[in-house]
Motif scaffolding. Structure first.
Motif, PDB file in Angstrom:
ATOM      1  N   GLU A  22    -118.453  30.430 -20.055  1.00  9.45           N
ATOM      2  CA  GLU A  22    -118.412  31.597 -20.945  1.00  9.45           C
ATOM      3  C   GLU A  22    -117.018  32.180 -21.098  1.00  9.45           C
ATOM      4  N   CYS A  23    -116.106  31.829 -20.175  1.00 13.11           N
ATOM      5  CA  CYS A  23    -114.747  32.352 -20.244  1.00 13.11           C
ATOM      6  C   CYS A  23    -113.774  31.375 -20.908  1.00 13.11           C
ATOM      7  N   ALA A  24    -114.271  30.245 -21.405  1.00 14.80           N
ATOM      8  CA  ALA A  24    -113.431  29.249 -22.073  1.00 14.80           C
ATOM      9  C   ALA A  24    -113.806  29.177 -23.552  1.00 14.80           C
ATOM     10  N   ARG A  25    -112.832  29.298 -24.407  1.00 13.75           N
ATOM     11  CA  ARG A  25    -113.059  29.272 -25.854  1.00 13.75           C
ATOM     12  C   ARG A  25    -113.780  27.991 -26.270  1.00 13.75           C
ATOM     13  N   GLY A  26    -114.864  28.144 -27.037  1.00 14.86           N
ATOM     14  CA  GLY A  26    -115.617  27.012 -27.541  1.00 14.86           C
ATOM     15  C   GLY A  26    -116.574  26.375 -26.543  1.00 14.86           C
ATOM     16  N   GLN A  27    -116.646  26.915 -25.328  1.00 18.94           N
ATOM     17  CA  GLN A  27    -117.519  26.359 -24.290  1.00 18.94           C
ATOM     18  C   GLN A  27    -118.529  27.398 -23.796  1.00 18.94           C
ATOM     19  N   GLY A  28    -118.706  28.498 -24.535  1.00 18.79           N
ATOM     20  CA  GLY A  28    -119.465  29.656 -24.076  1.00 18.79           C
ATOM     21  C   GLY A  28    -120.962  29.491 -23.994  1.00 18.79           C
ATOM     22  N   ASP A  29    -121.431  28.497 -23.267  1.00 19.12           N
ATOM     23  CA  ASP A  29    -122.869  28.282 -23.084  1.00 19.12           C
ATOM     24  C   ASP A  29    -123.266  28.538 -21.635  1.00 19.12           C
ATOM     25  N   SER A  30    -124.534  28.937 -21.450  1.00 17.88           N
ATOM     26  CA  SER A  30    -125.048  29.300 -20.128  1.00 17.88           C
ATOM     27  C   SER A  30    -126.426  28.717 -19.922  1.00 17.88           C
ATOM     28  N   ALA A  31    -126.697  28.296 -18.695  1.00 17.08           N
ATOM     29  CA  ALA A  31    -128.057  27.878 -18.369  1.00 17.08           C
ATOM     30  C   ALA A  31    -128.988  29.080 -18.468  1.00 17.08           C
ATOM     31  N   ALA A  32    -128.507  30.244 -18.048  1.00 14.45           N
ATOM     32  CA  ALA A  32    -129.334  31.450 -18.067  1.00 14.45           C
ATOM     33  C   ALA A  32    -128.462  32.673 -18.321  1.00 14.45           C
TER      34      ALA A  32
END
Length: 135
Positions: A22-32
């Motif tokens: 979530e703190c990296a541009r373009g990678q902001g995905d989370s399991a939950a």
């Protein structure tokens, strides 16, 4: 006087989004994700607590501030083990003060849940349960 000052829940990540941070541009995905929201007048306040794939546990990022929204993202958990329940307890007052620096805490408006994999274009999965608000 507000009735609730603490939030407890349990969650488990089953599939982590590939490279989700979530703190990296373009990678902001989370399991939950668990959102906690408050509102005063026209301004919404939100804290986004996340279970990250590779982000640094304890990191705070994606700060948004404008006249209508104040929001921070907090990485509570990172990586595995997968399929193992973890329990979280949040001191809502302390978190609000720490992130928004305001002594007057507005009324709690709601909670939101999300599992996200669109930016990394990968599968993401989690389970949630045991939500409880307490004094």
């Amino acid at each position: 006087e507000r009735a609730f000052h603490h939030l407890t829940w349990k969650w488990r990540a089953d599939v982590l989004p590939r490279g989700g941070d979530e703190c990296a541009r373009g990678q902001g995905d989370s399991a939950a994700v668990v959102y906690v929201t408050w509102k005063r007048a026209l301004r919404w306040y939100a804290l986004k607590f996340v279970w990250s794939a590779v982000g640094t546990k304890g990191s705070v990022c994606d700060r948004k501030r404008n006249p209508f929204v104040a929001q921070d993202t907090i990485i509570l958990e990172t990586g595995g083990p997968l399929g193992v329940w973890r329990t979280e307890t949040i001191d809502l007052d302390a978190q609000f003060h720490a992130h928004f620096g305001d002594d007057e805490i507005p009324d709690l408006q709601g909670l939101g849940l999300m599992t996200d994999g669109d930016q990394t274009r990968s599968e993401s999965s989690a389970d949630y349960g045991g939500f409880a608000l307490s004094p």
